[in-house]
Structures are given as structure tokens and as C-alpha cells.
Design a protein around this motif. Structure first.
Motif, mmCIF file in Angstrom:
data_model
loop_
_atom_site.group_PDB
_atom_site.id
_atom_site.type_symbol
_atom_site.label_atom_id
_atom_site.label_comp_id
_atom_site.label_asym_id
_atom_site.label_seq_id
_atom_site.Cartn_x
_atom_site.Cartn_y
_atom_site.Cartn_z
ATOM 1 N N LEU A 1 16.047 15.910 -12.865
ATOM 2 C CA LEU A 1 16.515 14.708 -12.252
ATOM 3 C C LEU A 1 17.964 14.897 -11.884
ATOM 4 N N PHE A 2 18.777 15.567 -12.870
ATOM 5 C CA PHE A 2 20.122 15.719 -12.774
ATOM 6 C C PHE A 2 20.665 16.988 -12.471
ATOM 7 N N ASP B 1 26.939 14.179 -4.729
ATOM 8 C CA ASP B 1 26.055 13.877 -3.768
ATOM 9 C C ASP B 1 24.811 13.236 -4.055
ATOM 10 N N LEU B 2 24.224 13.312 -5.508
ATOM 11 C CA LEU B 2 23.509 13.043 -5.880
ATOM 12 C C LEU B 2 23.343 11.269 -6.093
ATOM 13 N N PHE B 3 24.605 10.971 -6.411
ATOM 14 C CA PHE B 3 24.625 9.384 -6.587
ATOM 15 C C PHE B 3 24.984 8.754 -5.238
ATOM 16 N N PRO C 1 17.248 15.904 -4.250
ATOM 17 C CA PRO C 1 17.129 17.087 -3.098
ATOM 18 C C PRO C 1 15.568 17.338 -3.156
ATOM 19 N N VAL C 2 14.828 17.019 -3.979
ATOM 20 C CA VAL C 2 13.396 17.359 -3.824
ATOM 21 C C VAL C 2 12.417 16.074 -3.789
ATOM 22 N N PHE D 1 5.983 12.503 -9.281
ATOM 23 C CA PHE D 1 6.048 13.926 -8.561
ATOM 24 C C PHE D 1 7.031 15.128 -9.448
ATOM 25 N N LEU D 2 8.124 14.363 -9.809
ATOM 26 C CA LEU D 2 9.202 15.151 -10.543
ATOM 27 C C LEU D 2 8.686 15.768 -11.810
#
Length: 285
Positions: free
Chosen positions: A139-140, A165-167, A230-231, A269-270
Motif C-alpha cells: 500500500l505505501f 504523490d500517494l496522499f 499507482p496500482v 485487489f491489493l
């Protein structure tokens, strides 16, 4: 951190938040700076102006709990701010021995590993990620692939564009990180590694430097995070924190999604995707 200097700066920053109207006082005369005057705060707290000035200048040694509570009430401090005030108003002797390395108990690591469907990790007092599970890495970021110094949320959130960019709510996450570090600095004023981290981030990040100067303190126990993975795409996750009774400096953080929501589907999914990838989640040392 110089506790005397910090005490004065903290009290001045809290005074600046309040206006006379906020506390039921008449606004008399033109003010050169925003907020309550020292004499107004002293009046509200029921102490002499001279004593309050000495307190704000770090010259009032051994301030009683009753006085600190009165000042806190006059400044309308929340629980975290009250705890911070008590810590910095009562200087503690410098420790001769360096702080012990922060280590996670094997049983706690096993608990993380068993929580295969819930991203989870443990952070220490310097917001170092001390332990994690596989889904947290997916996740991170791959915590196992990072050197220990770069498993730090302060460095990651302020110095790495990929994490930023993730947050989707990066500003919220960043300010929470600063507020938590300041809270910890009040509890551990003689921790050289914590002081070095604050110094590094102050030099390298204008955002950190600006928010650190605001003197906000906050212990974030729960909340919601908006991520742009991103996924998996956009996720809205609720986080909960659990402070470990045997080591209050360590906090277990878990992330979940509302059942049946698109975020829950993305998290599932992850989970499946991570199970199909090579095992890259090494154990922390």
C-alpha cells in the motif's frame, strides 16, 4: 530542544490564537500584534502579570500544576496541548545514557503477519516505521527495501515526491506528522536523534519549517486518509492507532475500508496482487 525557549514560544503562539472577544474581554486600544496581551492572559489565569511574564520567559521555575492548569484553561488548550505544556514547563534532567534502540516484540510482529488483509505497521516516537506487514508494503512503500533511516514518515512525507504523490490529502498528513513530532519532542527533549531529525527536516523542507514554527501539537488517534495508489487507484481508508501499554512510545496503526465500498474492493485487489508477487517483505532488524 531548549525547553525554556520552547515554553515561551508555545505560550506566545497560543496567545496569538485568541482575541479578547473570544474570552469575553473588551478589545481596548489598537494592538500591534494579534492575540491576547500578557496582562489579559494573566488576568484570566488568576496570576500576577509579573509571574506570567516570568513563566513565558522561562524564568518561573517549579510552576505548580494548579498554575499550569489555570494557564491552560485561559488559553483554551486541548488535551494534547495541556500535556505538552506540562512537559515543557517541567524540565527533566538530561539522561547520561543514550535512549534505548526501539525494538518490536516478536509477538507483535507475528500479529502483523497474521493480519494479511489489513495494512498495518508500528511506529516509534520519531515516526520511524519499526515493523510492518506485507500489505502495508504494497500500500505505501517497500519498507524492507529501505535502509532504517529512510523508514521514517517525516523523511518520507517531506522529502520524497513519490510518497507525497500517494496522499491526496498530503497537507493534512504532513501537518499531522509535524504536530506529532512536536508532541514527542516535548516528551523526549533530550533525545538527540529526534532533535537531529527535526533539524534535518527544518533545513531541507520549507513546509516542515513553517509548520514546526506554528507550535501545533496533536496526537492523532484515528481518522481517514485519501490515497492515490499507482496500482489500485483511489482509496479512502480509515485508520486506527493503538498505543502499546508496555511501550507507550510505540503505536500500532491499521487501515481499513468500509465494507462493500470501491476502496474495499481495491484493498482486496491489493491483497490478492501482493500474494502473487515474490515475497519481498523481510523482517526488520
Amino acid at each position: 530542544m531548549d525547553q525554556r525557549t520552547e515554553l515561551g514560544e508555545f505560550l506566545r503562539s497560543r496567545r496569538a490564537r485568541l482575541s479578547p472577544e473570544d474570552v469575553g474581554l473588551p478589545a481596548l486600544g489598537k494592538r500591534r500584534v494579534p492575540g491576547l496581551r500578557r496582562e489579559e492572559l494573566a488576568q484570566l489565569a488568576g496570576v500576577s502579570v509579573d509571574y506570567y511574564v516570568r513563566l513565558e520567559q522561562g524564568r518561573a521555575r517549579n510552576a505548580s500544576a494548579a498554575v499550569l492548569d489555570a494557564v491552560a484553561q485561559a488559553l483554551r488548550l486541548n488535551e494534547d496541548e495541556q500535556a505538552y505544556l506540562r512537559n515543557i514547563a517541567k524540565p527533566v534532567p538530561a539522561r547520561r545514557r543514550p535512549p534505548r534502540p526501539e525494538r518490536v516484540r516478536p509477538g507483535l510482529q507475528r500479529l502483523l503477519d497474521m493480519s494479511a488483509n489489513v495494512p498495518a505497521y508500528v511506529v516509534g516516537r520519531r515516526v520511524d516505521v519499526l515493523a510492518w506487514n506485507r500489505l502495508a508494503c504494497v500500500l505505501f512503500t517497500d519498507f524492507a527495501a529501505r535502509p532504517p533511516a529512510l523508514r521514517n514518515w517525516g523523511r518520507m512525507i517531506f522529502l520524497e515526491q513519490e510518497i507525497r504523490d500517494l496522499f491526496d490529502d498530503w497537507t493534512v498528513k504532513a501537518r499531522e506528522t509535524v504536530s506529532y513530532l512536536r508532541l514527542q519532542a516535548g516528551s523526549h527533549p533530550n533525545d538527540p536523534e529526534l532533535a537531529a531529525l527535526v533539524g534535518e527536516l527544518s533545513v531541507k523542507s520549507a513546509d516542515f519549517r513553517h509548520w514546526w514554527a506554528s507550535h501545533d501539537v496533536h496526537d492523532k488517534a484515528h481518522g481517514r486518509k485519501h490515497l492515490r495508489h499507482p496500482v489500485a487507484g483511489d482509496l479512502v481508508l480509515d485508520f486506527e492507532t493503538l498505543r502499546l501499554p508496555s511501550d507507550p512510545d510505540q503505536v500500532l496503526v491499521t487501515y481499513t475500508a468500509e465494507a462493500g465500498s470501491p476502496s474495499a474492493e481495491a484493498l482486496n485487489f491489493l491483497t490478492s496482487w501482493s500474494a502473487e508477487t515474490p515475497d519481498h517483505v523481510e523482517r526488520p532488524t
